[in-house]
Design an enzyme around this catalytic site. Sequence first.
Site, PDB file in Angstrom:
ATOM      1  N   SER A   1     126.918 -51.094   8.943  1.00  0.00           N
ATOM      2  CA  SER A   1     125.994 -49.975   8.791  1.00  0.00           C
ATOM      3  C   SER A   1     124.619 -50.509   8.402  1.00  0.00           C
ATOM      4  O   SER A   1     124.453 -51.121   7.352  1.00  0.00           O
ATOM      5  CB  SER A   1     126.504 -49.018   7.708  1.00  0.00           C
ATOM      6  OG  SER A   1     125.468 -48.120   7.371  1.00  0.00           O
TER       7      SER A   1
ATOM      8  N   HIS B   1     126.519 -49.084  13.191  1.00  0.00           N
ATOM      9  CA  HIS B   1     126.571 -47.707  12.713  1.00  0.00           C
ATOM     10  C   HIS B   1     125.202 -47.374  12.133  1.00  0.00           C
ATOM     11  O   HIS B   1     124.660 -48.133  11.329  1.00  0.00           O
ATOM     12  CB  HIS B   1     127.664 -47.619  11.643  1.00  0.00           C
ATOM     13  CG  HIS B   1     127.870 -46.266  11.050  1.00  0.00           C
ATOM     14  ND1 HIS B   1     128.625 -45.284  11.666  1.00  0.00           N
ATOM     15  CD2 HIS B   1     127.441 -45.730   9.884  1.00  0.00           C
ATOM     16  CE1 HIS B   1     128.658 -44.207  10.898  1.00  0.00           C
ATOM     17  NE2 HIS B   1     127.946 -44.442   9.812  1.00  0.00           N
TER      18      HIS B   1
ATOM     19  N   ASP C   1     122.960 -44.473  10.168  1.00  0.00           N
ATOM     20  CA  ASP C   1     123.076 -43.282   9.332  1.00  0.00           C
ATOM     21  C   ASP C   1     121.776 -42.495   9.302  1.00  0.00           C
ATOM     22  O   ASP C   1     120.806 -42.908   8.671  1.00  0.00           O
ATOM     23  CB  ASP C   1     123.446 -43.704   7.902  1.00  0.00           C
ATOM     24  CG  ASP C   1     124.870 -44.213   7.824  1.00  0.00           C
ATOM     25  OD1 ASP C   1     125.786 -43.429   8.130  1.00  0.00           O
ATOM     26  OD2 ASP C   1     125.066 -45.394   7.476  1.00  0.00           O
TER      27      ASP C   1
ATOM     28  N   MET D   1     119.767 -39.302   8.051  1.00  0.00           N
ATOM     29  CA  MET D   1     119.832 -38.332   6.942  1.00  0.00           C
ATOM     30  C   MET D   1     118.548 -37.529   6.878  1.00  0.00           C
ATOM     31  O   MET D   1     117.460 -38.092   7.039  1.00  0.00           O
ATOM     32  CB  MET D   1     120.014 -39.067   5.619  1.00  0.00           C
ATOM     33  CG  MET D   1     121.221 -39.970   5.589  1.00  0.00           C
ATOM     34  SD  MET D   1     121.365 -40.733   3.971  1.00  0.00           S
ATOM     35  CE  MET D   1     122.722 -41.867   4.295  1.00  0.00           C
TER      36      MET D   1
ATOM     37  N   HIS E   1     125.452 -41.651  13.238  1.00  0.00           N
ATOM     38  CA  HIS E   1     126.070 -40.695  12.313  1.00  0.00           C
ATOM     39  C   HIS E   1     125.002 -39.710  11.843  1.00  0.00           C
ATOM     40  O   HIS E   1     124.142 -40.056  11.044  1.00  0.00           O
ATOM     41  CB  HIS E   1     126.653 -41.510  11.135  1.00  0.00           C
ATOM     42  CG  HIS E   1     127.380 -40.696  10.121  1.00  0.00           C
ATOM     43  ND1 HIS E   1     127.846 -41.235   8.943  1.00  0.00           N
ATOM     44  CD2 HIS E   1     127.738 -39.385  10.094  1.00  0.00           C
ATOM     45  CE1 HIS E   1     128.450 -40.301   8.244  1.00  0.00           C
ATOM     46  NE2 HIS E   1     128.396 -39.167   8.909  1.00  0.00           N
TER      47      HIS E   1
ATOM     48  N   MET F   1     123.861 -37.090   9.734  1.00  0.00           N
ATOM     49  CA  MET F   1     124.053 -36.315   8.493  1.00  0.00           C
ATOM     50  C   MET F   1     122.872 -35.367   8.366  1.00  0.00           C
ATOM     51  O   MET F   1     122.029 -35.480   7.468  1.00  0.00           O
ATOM     52  CB  MET F   1     124.152 -37.277   7.305  1.00  0.00           C
ATOM     53  CG  MET F   1     125.495 -37.990   7.279  1.00  0.00           C
ATOM     54  SD  MET F   1     125.520 -39.334   6.099  1.00  0.00           S
ATOM     55  CE  MET F   1     124.921 -40.638   7.151  1.00  0.00           C
TER      56      MET F   1
ATOM     57  N   MET G   1     135.163 -39.463   6.323  1.00  0.00           N
ATOM     58  CA  MET G   1     134.325 -40.025   5.253  1.00  0.00           C
ATOM     59  C   MET G   1     135.166 -40.286   4.017  1.00  0.00           C
ATOM     60  O   MET G   1     135.901 -39.418   3.544  1.00  0.00           O
ATOM     61  CB  MET G   1     133.181 -39.066   4.930  1.00  0.00           C
ATOM     62  CG  MET G   1     132.196 -38.992   6.076  1.00  0.00           C
ATOM     63  SD  MET G   1     130.474 -39.215   5.607  1.00  0.00           S
ATOM     64  CE  MET G   1     130.454 -40.720   4.680  1.00  0.00           C
TER      65      MET G   1
ATOM     66  N   ASP H   1     134.525 -44.325   7.048  1.00  0.00           N
ATOM     67  CA  ASP H   1     133.145 -44.598   6.628  1.00  0.00           C
ATOM     68  C   ASP H   1     132.984 -44.350   5.132  1.00  0.00           C
ATOM     69  O   ASP H   1     133.092 -43.223   4.669  1.00  0.00           O
ATOM     70  CB  ASP H   1     132.193 -43.687   7.425  1.00  0.00           C
ATOM     71  CG  ASP H   1     130.729 -43.969   7.123  1.00  0.00           C
ATOM     72  OD1 ASP H   1     130.421 -44.934   6.401  1.00  0.00           O
ATOM     73  OD2 ASP H   1     129.883 -43.194   7.626  1.00  0.00           O
TER      74      ASP H   1
HETATM   75  C1  DX5 Z   1     127.136 -42.903   3.684  1.00  0.00           C
HETATM   76  C2  DX5 Z   1     127.059 -43.460   5.066  1.00  0.00           C
HETATM   77  C3  DX5 Z   1     127.732 -44.753   5.246  1.00  0.00           C
HETATM   78  C4  DX5 Z   1     127.203 -45.877   4.399  1.00  0.00           C
HETATM   79  C5  DX5 Z   1     128.367 -46.774   4.148  1.00  0.00           C
HETATM   80  O1  DX5 Z   1     126.564 -41.649   3.687  1.00  0.00           O
HETATM   81  O2  DX5 Z   1     127.655 -42.558   5.982  1.00  0.00           O
HETATM   82  O3  DX5 Z   1     127.768 -45.135   6.610  1.00  0.00           O
HETATM   83  O4  DX5 Z   1     126.175 -46.604   5.007  1.00  0.00           O
HETATM   84  O5  DX5 Z   1     128.015 -47.729   3.206  1.00  0.00           O
HETATM   85  P1  DX5 Z   1     129.133 -48.466   2.359  1.00  0.00           P
HETATM   86  O6  DX5 Z   1     130.006 -49.220   3.313  1.00  0.00           O
HETATM   87  O7  DX5 Z   1     128.353 -49.362   1.450  1.00  0.00           O
HETATM   88  O8  DX5 Z   1     129.930 -47.442   1.601  1.00  0.00           O
HETATM   89 ZN    ZN Z   2     127.805 -43.310   8.031  1.00  0.00          ZN
END
Ligand code: DX5
Ligand code: ZN
Length: 225
Positions: free
Chosen positions: A11, A36, A38, A40, A69, A71, A140, A178
Amino acid sequence: MPPRRRRLAPSLLSADFADLAGAIREAEAGGAEAFHLDVMDGHFVPNLSFGPALVKAVRARTRLPLDVHLMIDRPARYVRAFAEAGGDTLVFHLETSDPPGEVIAAVKAAGRAVGAAIRPETPFDAVRPLLPRLDELLVMSVHPGFSGQRFLPEALPKLDAARAAAAELGAPLEIAIDGGIDATTAGPAARAGATFFVCGNSVYGAGDVGENLRRLRAAVDGGAE
Ligand code: DX5
Ligand code: ZN
């Protein structure tokens, strides 16, 4: 159906944003099989990260699949932008206000693979009816919004249920886990049915990226035996 290959997906949220090209290179050299990303929006989750421009910049630096992903609220509005930026799989959250059928249709129309993500509070049964239309289910194992959190073991029975449901359907579902995946938690997640391992802190947090990936690979393979 032959068992699915288990893939490691670093990620980039945990990488050095000022040197993403270096982070991509190191992970590729260490055997990463996807990235991956993320996204947000400060509404669906209490944090902000990045949008399509960064996905596009990453796309220009790697040929590995990009698992995006989302969010974010109202994911349907942004499907085109992330598809055009070069995301391969667009993963929306089931808990947003957009009807899931509309988001799935939008992603398919954009010619991309579609995933649905569920937060720790959301039961597997909420997503079960969608499985025949999904390429990926993302479970998650932390509360979305931040990397570096502790793995929530409540995710494991959901992986198991997803594997059973996919087998029953005969569907080639990617089952992603994840949050909090490291050398200790990757094995149990593999045993429970995960096929796609998102790893943030355990890849980019400390130590050598290649060494970290080797340790994770061993944990995944050991757990899956
Ligand atoms: C959290 C994200 C994850 C995050 C995972 O909201 O969806 O993808 O980057 O990070 P780790 O592996 O450190 O929990
Ligand atoms: Zn994620």
